[in-house]
Design an enzyme around this catalytic site. Sequence first.
Site, PDB file in Angstrom:
ATOM      1  N   LYS A  49       2.680   2.350  -0.771  1.00 42.03           N
ATOM      2  CA  LYS A  49       3.142   3.684  -1.163  1.00 42.03           C
ATOM      3  C   LYS A  49       4.652   3.792  -0.917  1.00 42.03           C
ATOM      4  CE  LYS A  49      -1.339   5.759  -0.152  1.00 42.03           C
ATOM      5  NZ  LYS A  49      -2.224   6.426   0.795  1.00 42.03           N
ATOM      6  N   GLN A  93      -2.710   9.589   6.237  1.00 42.98           N
ATOM      7  CA  GLN A  93      -3.580   8.504   5.784  1.00 42.98           C
ATOM      8  C   GLN A  93      -4.938   8.582   6.493  1.00 42.98           C
ATOM      9  OE1 GLN A  93      -2.815   6.354   3.304  1.00 42.98           O
ATOM     10  NE2 GLN A  93      -4.748   5.251   3.498  1.00 42.98           N
ATOM     11  N   ASP A 116      -2.161  15.115  -1.495  1.00 44.74           N
ATOM     12  CA  ASP A 116      -3.505  14.601  -1.790  1.00 44.74           C
ATOM     13  C   ASP A 116      -4.391  15.662  -2.448  1.00 44.74           C
ATOM     14  OD1 ASP A 116      -3.947  11.902  -0.891  1.00 44.74           O
ATOM     15  OD2 ASP A 116      -3.709  12.593   1.172  1.00 44.74           O
TER      16      ASP A 116
END
Length: 278
Positions: A49, A93, A116
């Site tokens: 990422k 995460q 997200d």
Amino acid sequence: MTVILDGKKLRDKILEELKTRLEKYTLKPTLVVILVGDNPASRIYVNNKKKTAENLGINSIVINYPSDVPEQVLLDKIEELNSDKNVTAILVQLPLPEHIDKFKIINAISPEKDVDGFTPENSGRLFTGEEPYVYPCTPKGIIRLLDEYKIPIEGKHAVIVGRSNIVGKPLAQMLLNRNATVTICHSRTENLPDITKTADILVSAVGGKIIGINMIKSNCVVIDVGIFKDENGKTRGDVDFNTVAPLTSYITPVPGGVGPMTIAMLMSNTVELFEKNL
Ligand code: GUN
């Protein structure tokens, strides 16, 4: 004839478009990723990422905590990032260590920075039909891939194996919003092959070898979200690709299918949050 859904090619096209979009601005978006512990798979994802973001001209900050970090330290950091005007997007995460309440952590992220789309506000908006700030990355990537190849969704029977908050549940809702008929299966589903065999679009997001040739209908579309190393150290997905692929109309490879799309959608979500805030 079977068409392989090429997630890498589409990722590259999307990243090129995002790069051009960002060149118009003097300011740059900033994506902050919080990584707790040293799960090797999470570390690889987070590094990917970061690299992808930097290539695009997105500032990327990874904050690493040891696995025994107190929950309150994470909550304080998220509060600080929420009120920092220079921070565009926040990603924690997953999975988190057991002693941390993941719901408390996700709930602490400001919905406007929730890259997200996992906060209750964003997932609630998704489920009621109100536009969320952004849509969850993996489901969004799957739908983008289907659209790129002009695979019809409306009226089709989509069967999703896996009911996670990251993939199965939001994907079901997004497919429903596109007028698919959706079935969610999971580890306690009885007669799984009887159900998967009725799928026009079969999505497997389990992380284990489960989809074999006895489980699919001829000419169906197969999307494999699973990714793990098998006993020989080979990267593979949930689907027994070699036997299943010839029977399908479209199928994603692993690697090179859904994985690259998830990263592309994370970048796309970061840019969307940035532009909403200009
Ligand atoms: N772990 C595996 N997939 C994801 C994802 O899409 N977002 C976050 N935050 N963690 C993950």
